[in-house]
Motif scaffolding. Structure first.
Motif, PDB file in Angstrom:
ATOM      1  N   CYS A 222       0.838  -1.199   0.000  1.00 21.96           N
ATOM      2  CA  CYS A 222       0.000   0.000   0.000  1.00 21.96           C
ATOM      3  C   CYS A 222       0.873   1.249   0.000  1.00 21.96           C
ATOM      4  O   CYS A 222       1.174   1.814   1.064  1.00 21.96           O
ATOM      5  N   PRO A 223       1.297   1.692  -1.168  1.00 26.60           N
ATOM      6  CA  PRO A 223       2.241   2.824  -1.247  1.00 26.60           C
ATOM      7  C   PRO A 223       1.677   4.140  -0.755  1.00 26.60           C
ATOM      8  O   PRO A 223       2.444   5.066  -0.464  1.00 26.60           O
ATOM      9  N   GLN A 224       0.340   4.268  -0.638  1.00 27.33           N
ATOM     10  CA  GLN A 224      -0.259   5.526  -0.190  1.00 27.33           C
ATOM     11  C   GLN A 224      -0.588   5.536   1.307  1.00 27.33           C
ATOM     12  O   GLN A 224      -1.097   6.534   1.816  1.00 27.33           O
ATOM     13  N   LEU A 225      -0.274   4.465   2.011  1.00 29.29           N
ATOM     14  CA  LEU A 225      -0.618   4.371   3.427  1.00 29.29           C
ATOM     15  C   LEU A 225       0.100   5.458   4.224  1.00 29.29           C
ATOM     16  O   LEU A 225       1.326   5.563   4.195  1.00 29.29           O
ATOM     17  N   HIS A 226      -0.684   6.252   4.948  1.00 32.28           N
ATOM     18  CA  HIS A 226      -0.150   7.377   5.708  1.00 32.28           C
ATOM     19  C   HIS A 226      -0.278   7.165   7.214  1.00 32.28           C
ATOM     20  O   HIS A 226       0.622   7.512   7.980  1.00 32.28           O
ATOM     21  N   THR A 227      -1.402   6.589   7.657  1.00 36.78           N
ATOM     22  CA  THR A 227      -1.685   6.434   9.079  1.00 36.78           C
ATOM     23  C   THR A 227      -2.035   4.981   9.382  1.00 36.78           C
ATOM     24  O   THR A 227      -2.902   4.400   8.736  1.00 36.78           O
ATOM     25  N   LEU A 228      -1.349   4.410  10.362  1.00 37.51           N
ATOM     26  CA  LEU A 228      -1.564   3.004  10.692  1.00 37.51           C
ATOM     27  C   LEU A 228      -1.638   2.839  12.201  1.00 37.51           C
ATOM     28  O   LEU A 228      -0.754   3.285  12.939  1.00 37.51           O
ATOM     29  N   ARG A 229      -2.710   2.200  12.654  1.00 41.69           N
ATOM     30  CA  ARG A 229      -2.875   1.867  14.063  1.00 41.69           C
ATOM     31  C   ARG A 229      -3.427   0.456  14.152  1.00 41.69           C
ATOM     32  O   ARG A 229      -4.584   0.206  13.808  1.00 41.69           O
ATOM     33  N   VAL A 230      -2.606  -0.478  14.588  1.00 40.45           N
ATOM     34  CA  VAL A 230      -3.002  -1.883  14.654  1.00 40.45           C
ATOM     35  C   VAL A 230      -2.368  -2.540  15.873  1.00 40.45           C
ATOM     36  O   VAL A 230      -1.337  -2.077  16.374  1.00 40.45           O
ATOM     37  N   PRO A 231      -2.957  -3.618  16.340  1.00 40.07           N
ATOM     38  CA  PRO A 231      -2.311  -4.405  17.395  1.00 40.07           C
ATOM     39  C   PRO A 231      -1.201  -5.252  16.793  1.00 40.07           C
ATOM     40  O   PRO A 231      -1.289  -5.698  15.643  1.00 40.07           O
ATOM     41  N   ILE A 232      -0.150  -5.488  17.561  1.00 42.00           N
ATOM     42  CA  ILE A 232       0.990  -6.243  17.045  1.00 42.00           C
ATOM     43  C   ILE A 232       1.590  -7.086  18.163  1.00 42.00           C
ATOM     44  O   ILE A 232       1.523  -6.723  19.341  1.00 42.00           O
ATOM     45  N   LEU A 251       4.300   6.292   4.977  1.00 45.39           N
ATOM     46  CA  LEU A 251       3.753   6.172   6.326  1.00 45.39           C
ATOM     47  C   LEU A 251       4.364   7.223   7.246  1.00 45.39           C
ATOM     48  O   LEU A 251       5.583   7.317   7.396  1.00 45.39           O
ATOM     49  N   ARG A 252       3.503   8.026   7.868  1.00 43.25           N
ATOM     50  CA  ARG A 252       3.949   9.092   8.767  1.00 43.25           C
ATOM     51  C   ARG A 252       3.499   8.875  10.198  1.00 43.25           C
ATOM     52  O   ARG A 252       4.209   9.217  11.138  1.00 43.25           O
ATOM     53  N   SER A 253       2.303   8.357  10.381  1.00 32.26           N
ATOM     54  CA  SER A 253       1.731   8.201  11.714  1.00 32.26           C
ATOM     55  C   SER A 253       1.572   6.720  12.037  1.00 32.26           C
ATOM     56  O   SER A 253       0.870   5.996  11.329  1.00 32.26           O
ATOM     57  N   LEU A 254       2.227   6.275  13.096  1.00 29.52           N
ATOM     58  CA  LEU A 254       2.218   4.861  13.457  1.00 29.52           C
ATOM     59  C   LEU A 254       1.869   4.706  14.930  1.00 29.52           C
ATOM     60  O   LEU A 254       2.474   5.332  15.800  1.00 29.52           O
ATOM     61  N   GLU A 255       0.866   3.884  15.201  1.00 29.24           N
ATOM     62  CA  GLU A 255       0.491   3.555  16.575  1.00 29.24           C
ATOM     63  C   GLU A 255       0.325   2.053  16.666  1.00 29.24           C
ATOM     64  O   GLU A 255      -0.505   1.461  15.966  1.00 29.24           O
ATOM     65  N   LEU A 256       1.131   1.441  17.501  1.00 31.01           N
ATOM     66  CA  LEU A 256       1.115  -0.005  17.658  1.00 31.01           C
ATOM     67  C   LEU A 256       0.628  -0.351  19.053  1.00 31.01           C
ATOM     68  O   LEU A 256       1.142   0.160  20.048  1.00 31.01           O
ATOM     69  N   GLU A 257      -0.363  -1.232  19.123  1.00 34.20           N
ATOM     70  CA  GLU A 257      -0.895  -1.665  20.408  1.00 34.20           C
ATOM     71  C   GLU A 257      -0.392  -3.071  20.692  1.00 34.20           C
ATOM     72  O   GLU A 257      -0.412  -3.942  19.814  1.00 34.20           O
ATOM     73  N   THR A 258       0.058  -3.279  21.904  1.00 33.77           N
ATOM     74  CA  THR A 258       0.599  -4.576  22.268  1.00 33.77           C
ATOM     75  C   THR A 258       0.169  -4.942  23.677  1.00 33.77           C
ATOM     76  O   THR A 258      -0.018  -4.069  24.529  1.00 33.77           O
ATOM     77  N   CYS A 279      10.096   7.523   7.609  1.00 38.59           N
ATOM     78  CA  CYS A 279       9.386   8.781   7.852  1.00 38.59           C
ATOM     79  C   CYS A 279       8.558   8.750   9.125  1.00 38.59           C
ATOM     80  O   CYS A 279       7.811   9.701   9.411  1.00 38.59           O
ATOM     81  N   VAL A 280       8.684   7.691   9.898  1.00 37.93           N
ATOM     82  CA  VAL A 280       8.007   7.596  11.181  1.00 37.93           C
ATOM     83  C   VAL A 280       8.949   8.087  12.268  1.00 37.93           C
ATOM     84  O   VAL A 280      10.035   7.529  12.454  1.00 37.93           O
ATOM     85  N   ASP A 281       8.537   9.122  12.991  1.00 41.14           N
ATOM     86  CA  ASP A 281       9.381   9.721  14.024  1.00 41.14           C
ATOM     87  C   ASP A 281       9.158   9.119  15.404  1.00 41.14           C
ATOM     88  O   ASP A 281      10.004   9.262  16.285  1.00 41.14           O
ATOM     89  N   GLN A 282       8.008   8.480  15.607  1.00 44.48           N
ATOM     90  CA  GLN A 282       7.701   7.895  16.905  1.00 44.48           C
ATOM     91  C   GLN A 282       6.522   6.949  16.760  1.00 44.48           C
ATOM     92  O   GLN A 282       5.759   7.026  15.794  1.00 44.48           O
ATOM     93  N   VAL A 283       6.400   6.059  17.717  1.00 44.80           N
ATOM     94  CA  VAL A 283       5.180   5.266  17.834  1.00 44.80           C
ATOM     95  C   VAL A 283       4.269   6.015  18.789  1.00 44.80           C
ATOM     96  O   VAL A 283       4.596   6.219  19.965  1.00 44.80           O
ATOM     97  N   ALA A 309      15.646  13.166   5.229  1.00 43.75           N
ATOM     98  CA  ALA A 309      14.855  14.328   4.823  1.00 43.75           C
ATOM     99  C   ALA A 309      14.440  14.263   3.364  1.00 43.75           C
ATOM    100  O   ALA A 309      13.327  14.625   3.000  1.00 43.75           O
ATOM    101  N   GLY A 310      15.315  13.783   2.512  1.00 44.29           N
ATOM    102  CA  GLY A 310      14.983  13.717   1.088  1.00 44.29           C
ATOM    103  C   GLY A 310      13.873  12.748   0.778  1.00 44.29           C
ATOM    104  O   GLY A 310      13.025  12.999  -0.086  1.00 44.29           O
ATOM    105  N   ALA A 311      13.828  11.638   1.517  1.00 45.44           N
ATOM    106  CA  ALA A 311      12.818  10.605   1.282  1.00 45.44           C
ATOM    107  C   ALA A 311      11.456  11.035   1.826  1.00 45.44           C
ATOM    108  O   ALA A 311      10.415  10.630   1.326  1.00 45.44           O
ATOM    109  N   CYS A 312      11.447  11.857   2.882  1.00 42.53           N
ATOM    110  CA  CYS A 312      10.204  12.216   3.561  1.00 42.53           C
ATOM    111  C   CYS A 312       9.790  13.648   3.281  1.00 42.53           C
ATOM    112  O   CYS A 312       8.856  14.126   3.847  1.00 42.53           O
TER     113      CYS A 312
END
Length: 312
Positions: A222-232, A251-258, A279-283, A309-312
């Motif tokens: 999914c090359p357009q995926l920007h925001t992801l929040r899933v359990p892992i 992908l810029r926004s990542l939230e992982l639930e464990t 391009c993810v700076d934090q979970v 920086a160039g990639a993001c």
């Protein structure tokens, strides 16, 4: 306190007024009776329909009046403050929405049986080629006991929505079953997905069969995926931190639930996330379990900033 008779009279008056309207484009109202649903299905101008049950509306549908309906041009459909999911599910089971692009359902409480009925009805309302956004939530916490823990399976129902851009599922009392194969199949079916959020309010509901390797394999589709929040499941890290990563740069926004009590090897995990998701700076998390991981990731980002920086 609401008087049932006065409320019923108000709804009857509302239905009468709606029947006089033949050029409606947008309608937001309480739940209406089946005759009014039939009237609305005959309006070619109607594009946006919102039903607000208000958590106290009486049942409006009579089973003897039910017929199959088709809403040819509705693009946005929402049900808010739902207290009687059975009525809404009945409408969905007997209706077609061939132009639907956005669906929202917000319930006070939705049982697992009702949730599965809703998922099935939505997948059979003739919107598989058009639906782009799905928002479903059930936020009231009810104790059902660990022996009655409920697992929901919406993902297989939603695989038909090939134009899906946004899927947000929020449940306070049930967890959504997800494993590597199911996530991979979902991402294969949703090439345009930009936001995927599956979350629960209770930590003990965030158990998952999705591994780190499974997560990377799925998001790569999914090359357009920007925001992801899933359990892992990160109890065992199944990605070699020294292997060459396949970077996902959208992908810029990542939230992982464990369900893990702590991140056992935060430094290694940060190295892996840094390489695969540059391009993810934090979970994102209100849980302090991710603080140590985020510190390591921040240090890695600072060291590689000119290159990332160039990639993001």
């Amino acid at each position: 306190m609401y008087d049932d008779d006065s409320t019923a009279n108000e709804l009857s008056l509302l239905s009468d007024r709606i029947h006089w309207c033949t050029r409606l484009v947008t309608l937001s109202c309480p739940m209406v009776d089946w005759a009014t649903w039939k009237h609305l299905s005959h309006l070619p101008t109607l594009l946006t329909l919102g039903i607000d049950q208000g958590y106290y509306d009486p049942s409006s549908l009579s089973n003897q009046d039910i017929v199959n309906l088709s809403f040819l041009n509705i693009t946005s459909l929402s049900f808010l403050h739902v207290c009687n999911a059975a009525d809404i599910i009945t409408v969905m089971q007997h209706s077609q929405f061939p132009s639907l692009k956005e669906f929202e359902f917000e319930a006070n409480y939705l049982s697992s049986e009702e949730a599965e009925q809703l998922f099935h009805a939505l997948s059979h309302c003739n919107a598989c080629r058009t639906l782009e956004e799905i928002f479903i939530s059930s936020l009231e916490v009810r104790f059902v006991g660990p022996q009655n823990h409920e697992f929901l399976t919406p993902i297989p129902h939603f695989l038909c929505f090939t134009q899906l851009r946004t899927l947000q599922l929020k449940f306070s009392h049930s967890s959504i079953y997800l494993d590597n194969n199911m996530l991979l199949q979902a991402m294969s079916s949703w090439p345009h997905i930009r936001t995927l959020e599956i979350n629960y309010l209770d930590d003990h509901l965030s158990s998952s069969e999705v591994s780190l390797r499974g997560l990377f394999a799925a998001v790569s589709l999914c090359p357009q995926l920007h925001t992801l929040r899933v359990p892992i499941n990160i109890a065992a890290i199944d990605v070699d931190p020294d292997s060459e990563p396949i970077q996902h740069t959208s992908l810029r926004s990542l939230e992982l639930e464990t369900s893990e009590t702590e991140i056992a090897d935060a430094e290694t995990l940060a190295r892996i996330i840094s390489g695969w998701l540059p391009c993810v700076d934090q979970v994102l998390s209100i849980d302090k379990r991710w603080d140590k991981f985020n510190k390591h990731l921040k240090s890695l980002r600072a060291a590689t900033a000119p290159y990332v920086a160039g990639a993001c």
